[in-house]
Scaffold this active site. Structure first.
Site, mmCIF file in Angstrom:
data_model
loop_
_atom_site.group_PDB
_atom_site.id
_atom_site.type_symbol
_atom_site.label_atom_id
_atom_site.label_comp_id
_atom_site.label_asym_id
_atom_site.label_seq_id
_atom_site.Cartn_x
_atom_site.Cartn_y
_atom_site.Cartn_z
ATOM 1 N N ALA A 63 6.355 16.911 21.702
ATOM 2 C CA ALA A 63 6.027 17.737 22.866
ATOM 3 C C ALA A 63 4.942 18.744 22.494
ATOM 4 O O ALA A 63 4.846 19.161 21.337
ATOM 5 C CB ALA A 63 7.279 18.483 23.319
ATOM 6 N N GLY A 102 9.089 13.910 20.036
ATOM 7 C CA GLY A 102 8.781 13.020 21.153
ATOM 8 C C GLY A 102 7.900 11.846 20.746
ATOM 9 O O GLY A 102 7.962 10.771 21.369
ATOM 10 N N GLU A 105 10.186 9.373 19.307
ATOM 11 C CA GLU A 105 11.030 8.876 20.407
ATOM 12 C C GLU A 105 10.298 7.807 21.218
ATOM 13 O O GLU A 105 10.903 6.839 21.676
ATOM 14 C CB GLU A 105 11.459 10.038 21.318
ATOM 15 N N GLU A 125 13.381 18.262 16.066
ATOM 16 C CA GLU A 125 13.612 19.215 17.163
ATOM 17 C C GLU A 125 14.597 20.316 16.801
ATOM 18 O O GLU A 125 14.435 21.465 17.222
ATOM 19 C CB GLU A 125 14.108 18.482 18.409
HETATM 20 C C1 3H9 Z 1 9.666 17.608 20.965
HETATM 21 O O1 3H9 Z 1 8.967 16.717 20.639
HETATM 22 C C2 3H9 Z 1 10.659 17.521 22.111
HETATM 23 C C3 3H9 Z 1 10.923 16.098 22.509
HETATM 24 O O2 3H9 Z 1 12.131 15.652 21.918
HETATM 25 C C4 3H9 Z 1 11.107 16.004 23.999
HETATM 26 C C5 3H9 Z 1 9.867 16.050 24.786
HETATM 27 C C6 3H9 Z 1 8.922 14.884 24.656
HETATM 28 N N1 3H9 Z 1 2.402 21.037 19.886
HETATM 29 O O3 3H9 Z 1 1.029 22.155 11.340
HETATM 30 P P1 3H9 Z 1 -0.444 22.088 11.346
HETATM 31 C C7 3H9 Z 1 -0.800 22.572 16.234
HETATM 32 S S1 3H9 Z 1 9.608 19.113 20.174
HETATM 33 C C8 3H9 Z 1 1.285 21.791 19.978
HETATM 34 O O4 3H9 Z 1 -1.196 23.147 10.626
HETATM 35 P P2 3H9 Z 1 -0.484 19.821 9.607
HETATM 36 C C9 3H9 Z 1 -0.621 23.776 15.333
HETATM 37 O O5 3H9 Z 1 -0.189 24.898 16.054
HETATM 38 C C10 3H9 Z 1 8.323 18.893 18.974
HETATM 39 N N2 3H9 Z 1 0.554 22.126 18.895
HETATM 40 O O6 3H9 Z 1 -0.973 20.662 10.856
HETATM 41 C C11 3H9 Z 1 -2.019 23.922 14.790
HETATM 42 O O7 3H9 Z 1 -2.802 24.520 15.833
HETATM 43 P P3 3H9 Z 1 -4.069 25.394 15.545
HETATM 44 C C12 3H9 Z 1 8.795 18.179 17.770
HETATM 45 C C13 3H9 Z 1 0.964 21.682 17.719
HETATM 46 O O8 3H9 Z 1 -1.478 18.733 9.454
HETATM 47 C C14 3H9 Z 1 -2.483 22.467 14.616
HETATM 48 O O9 3H9 Z 1 -1.665 21.715 15.510
HETATM 49 N N3 3H9 Z 1 7.707 18.037 16.828
HETATM 50 C C15 3H9 Z 1 2.118 20.908 17.560
HETATM 51 O O10 3H9 Z 1 -0.166 20.706 8.439
HETATM 52 C C16 3H9 Z 1 -2.294 21.921 13.224
HETATM 53 O O11 3H9 Z 1 -0.920 22.073 12.857
HETATM 54 C C17 3H9 Z 1 7.558 18.821 15.751
HETATM 55 O O12 3H9 Z 1 8.372 19.669 15.463
HETATM 56 C C18 3H9 Z 1 2.840 20.572 18.716
HETATM 57 N N4 3H9 Z 1 3.942 19.811 18.657
HETATM 58 O O13 3H9 Z 1 0.924 19.211 10.060
HETATM 59 C C19 3H9 Z 1 6.351 18.584 14.902
HETATM 60 N N5 3H9 Z 1 2.288 20.625 16.245
HETATM 61 O O14 3H9 Z 1 -5.082 24.476 15.011
HETATM 62 C C20 3H9 Z 1 5.535 19.835 14.798
HETATM 63 C C21 3H9 Z 1 1.257 21.216 15.607
HETATM 64 O O15 3H9 Z 1 -4.396 26.005 16.867
HETATM 65 N N6 3H9 Z 1 4.321 19.688 13.994
HETATM 66 N N7 3H9 Z 1 0.464 21.848 16.487
HETATM 67 O O16 3H9 Z 1 -3.638 26.389 14.526
HETATM 68 C C22 3H9 Z 1 4.319 19.542 12.662
HETATM 69 O O17 3H9 Z 1 5.335 19.451 12.014
HETATM 70 C C23 3H9 Z 1 2.985 19.546 11.963
HETATM 71 O O18 3H9 Z 1 2.047 20.168 12.814
HETATM 72 C C24 3H9 Z 1 2.443 18.141 11.605
HETATM 73 C C25 3H9 Z 1 0.970 18.286 11.099
HETATM 74 C C26 3H9 Z 1 3.303 17.551 10.486
HETATM 75 C C27 3H9 Z 1 2.422 17.238 12.807
#
Ligand code: 3H9
Length: 697
Positions: A63, A102, A105, A125
């Site tokens: 998400a 998501g 998923e 999540e």
């Molecule tokens: C969910 O999915 C609910 C579902 O079950 C139901 C609905 C479908 N959204 O971490 P980084 C941004 S809940 C928006 O440094 P990396 C982050 O703020 C979600 N933005 O990169 C940053 O922005 P900025 C479950 C996001 O390469 C930029 O991306 N998912 C999101 O070290 C770079 O981020 C998670 O919990 C997001 N979801 O790591 C995964 N994620 O450039 C969350 C990141 O403005 N994400 N940003 O500073 C992560 O764990 C890491 O970002 C990831 C990449 C491993 C993907």
């Protein structure tokens, strides 16, 4: 053409490629595009199947957390997956990068999943205070078994693709040729009788019968529920439905639980913390193209507790470290302490013997400044808080350290600009404020002086990250961000003691709030005498703490402080003698003792601290309010479920905080407690801190 997803056909297979930098989050336009394009592929008679993939390092990160509070618009991922499951053409997920939340998923809803080796998949999540909300709680258990799925969901672990393959969450992992493999899977599925759908499988896992599966889930649930998190309880209840509810009915329950959590305080706090951490990485004037100085050798001046901790951190990360201290006894003691610290790491299995030996071999010891800093690219001064001494050291370093070397001070309070003025290289002077124990605590306040160059900042930030720290750039002021704000809590702690609270009452309010320790226990651990000595040197006094210190109650090291520590224990015991000392001081100062309720204690400990945070934002000491939250989450044990002090203010309502501070100021006759200008303005305008952040940016 809808935005956020590219569409092409390759040899009769439609390839949908999510392209929504930086992490392919499921923003509304991406959900819309996916729903539209899957229908387009389905309707095209020349298309026999679909491959769904992503661009860049991430397949889909889930998400869009930046938009998670926006009103829901357009089709959902649930709609997409319901459509996919009803399709007669196979849809294969080709995960070229990490598939999380998501994103994973979506893959679980496809007819098959292939992944590139080295990527990670998972449902993180719960780490955000949520549960999977797009069918993950129902489809994953049907692929890997309910008990295993529960474990994956509650831990939120990002699994290597190979492990996911072993568990059955992924069908194939390839080193290369991902698209060819995915297309081959489309044809393989077409050759079969029916398309496999996760929803049609039984969530048994290794269990032979549904009763066994239920027993496995109960066992796992009992073990996991201990963490007490709301998201864990919701995950347990929701995953258990795979065993006793119809798939579609269970999906409705999942959706309700997800919404409940998403709008609740814990998810709001945790999502804020996640984004604040990332935002803090953006530093004004510094970007990827800012030149960095190479750093190989770092000199640490002062082999005390701080210097030793810093040396461990640097040596463990691969730097060559020169520790300088004029006192041979201090050096001997540091050598022993550091040796023991590495011994502990090895004993606890955190480091191999070989790695510990290599790290130790990177340390060199010097008694003279000139020899110690001769090869340094960066010097970190970590002597005790004596500005005269620090100034002298900076003047010496200016002459003795190589011309290119950056000079940093680990001071907790002092003026970095004044230190810079002692040198002929103010642009290469910066603060690196570590927190004790420096080899454990994640936070590093990086203090930008008036003259500090972008190159210096960028270099120091790189060193911080390489050593596993979370750096937050702050401006010059007394105590910087963390200690400046904490002072307000210290003042209120002392007042509350005099007014009638026991150390236990004060500490319990904060541990119930989620801190690991309250202020009295914390002072007993750090030494009640530390600040007492400093105040004595300045001819100042603070009560009742200084009377407590006068009585030789210096905390754990003397067996008594705010509490008693019976021989050999570290568990605090209430002490009537302490109450007598404090009551005596209150009488002497004419403070009326009364019963203070828990709610008042909490507000008195937190709101003045938060108020100071608003002043810090107002003065531009931080770039955005969220930076303060990162400081408190990583340096002061602020509970993640409460998001940090500035988030907490927002959650309480800025008007409520401002009004309460006014009441406190009236009650205590203390004008310093009046709401900061920014807080008052926002409270009156019904504004939010997010706006203040936007203004600061
Ligand atoms: C969910 O999915 C609910 C579902 O079950 C139901 C609905 C479908 N959204 O971490 P980084 C941004 S809940 C928006 O440094 P990396 C982050 O703020 C979600 N933005 O990169 C940053 O922005 P900025 C479950 C996001 O390469 C930029 O991306 N998912 C999101 O070290 C770079 O981020 C998670 O919990 C997001 N979801 O790591 C995964 N994620 O450039 C969350 C990141 O403005 N994400 N940003 O500073 C992560 O764990 C890491 O970002 C990831 C990449 C491993 C993907």
């Amino acid at each position: 053409m809808p935005e956020g997803v590219n569409y092409e056909t390759i040899g009769g297979i439609a390839v949908l490629r999510v392209d929504n930098p930086p992490v392919n989050a499921l923003s509304p336009h991406v959900r819309l595009a996916l729903n539209e394009l899957i229908r387009k592929a389905d309707a095209d008679p020349s298309v026999r199947g679909v491959v769904l993939t992503g661009t860049g390092k991430v397949f889909i990160a889930g998400a869009d957390l930046k938009l998670i509070n926006m009103p829901r618009t357009g089709p959902t991922i649930g709609d997409l997956l319901a459509y996919v499951e009803a399709m007669r053409k196979p849809v294969v997920a080709a995960m070229q990068g990490s598939a999380l939340g998501g994103g994973f998923e979506i893959a679980l809803g496809c007819h098959a999943r292939v992944a590139l080796s080295g990527i990670r998949v998972g449902l993180p999540e719960t780490t955000l205070g949520l549960i999977p909300g797009a069918g993950g709680t129902q489809r994953l258990p049907r692929l890997v078994g309910a008990a295993t799925a529960l474990d994956m969901i509650v831990s939120g672990r990002h699994l290597p693709a190979e492990e996911a393959l072993r568990l059955g969450a992924v069908d194939a992992v390839v080193e290369n040729g991902l698209m060819e493999t995915a297309c081959a899977w489309v044809d393989r599925l077409l050759a079969g009788e029916a398309l496999p759908r996760a929803r049609d499988r039984h969530p048994l896992g290794a269990a032979a019968t549904i009763e066994d599966a239920r027993a496995d889930v109960d066992r796992k649930a009992a073990e996991l529920a201990k963490d007490g998190a709301v998201s864990t309880a919701e995950a347990i209840a929701t995953v258990a439905h795979t065993l006793d509810r119809d798939f579609d009915e269970a999906l409705i329950h999942e959706g309700e639980a997800f919404t409940r959590l998403r709008t609740g305080p814990v998810a709001q706090a945790r999502i804020h913390a996640f984004l604040a951490e990332r935002a803090a990485r953006h530093v004004r004037g510094v970007d990827r193209d800012t030149p960095r100085q190479p750093v190989r050798t770092i000199a640490v001046i002062g082999a005390g507790t701080m210097g030793g901790g810093i040396a461990i951190t640097l040596a463990s990360a691969g730097y060559s470290v020169c520790v300088v201290d004029a006192n041979p006894q201090t050096i001997d003691a540091a050598k022993q302490r550091i040796g023991r610290a590495y011994g502990d790491l090895v004993a606890r299995g955190r480091m191999s013997t070989e790695a510990a030996e290599t790290a130790l071999s990177r340390l060199r010891w010097f008694s003279g400044l000139a020899e110690g800093v001769a090869e340094a690219d960066l010097v970190i001064e970590a002597v005790y808080e004596d500005m005269g001494l620090k100034k002298q050291i900076f003047a010496d370093l200016s002459r003795l350290a190589p011309e290119h070397a950056i000079l940093a001070s680990n001071t907790s309070y002092q003026d970095i600009d004044a230190l810079a003025r002692e040198t002929a290289r103010p642009e290469r002077v910066v603060g690196m404020h570590y927190f004790s124990p420096a080899n454990v605590m994640k936070l590093l306040e990086v203090v930008r002086g008036a003259a500090t160059s972008a190159e210096t900042l960028a270099t120091v930030l790189d060193v911080a990250r390489k050593t596993g720290k979370i750096p937050v750039v702050v401006g010059v002021c007394y105590g910087f961000v963390g200690n400046r704000m904490l002072w307000q809590r210290t003042v209120q702690t002392q007042k509350l003691l005099l007014e009638g609270c026991s150390p236990r009452e004060i500490d319990t309010v904060l541990t119930d709030f989620g801190f690991r320790m309250g202020p009295c226990q914390m002072q007993d651990l750090a030494g009640v005498d530390v600040a007492w000595r400093l105040r004595k040197a300045r001819g100042e006094r603070m009560e009742p703490v200084d009377t407590i210190a006068d009585a030789g109650r210096w905390g754990q090291k003397t067996g008594k402080g705010y509490y008693l520590y019976p021989e050999g224990t570290r568990s605090p015991v209430d002490d009537p003698e302490l109450t007598a000392i404090v009551t005596g001081v209150a009488e002497r100062l004419g403070v009326r003792r009364r019963h203070v309720d828990r709610e008042e204690i909490q507000r008195r400990l937190l709101f003045p601290l938060i108020n100071e945070g608003f002043r810090v934002v107002e003065e531009g000491i931080v770039e955005r309010p969220g930076d303060i939250d990162v400081v408190y989450l990583y340096g002061y044990g602020w509970p993640r479920d409460k998001g940090g002090p500035m988030h907490h203010a927002e959650a309480c309502g800025l008007k409520a905080v401002a009004d309460d501070l006014d009441r406190m100021a009236d009650m205590l006759g203390d004008e310093e407690l009046r709401p900061a200008r920014l807080l008052r303005e926002l409270a009156e305008a019904g504004g939010s801190l997010a706006e203040a952040g936007a203004r600061a940016d």
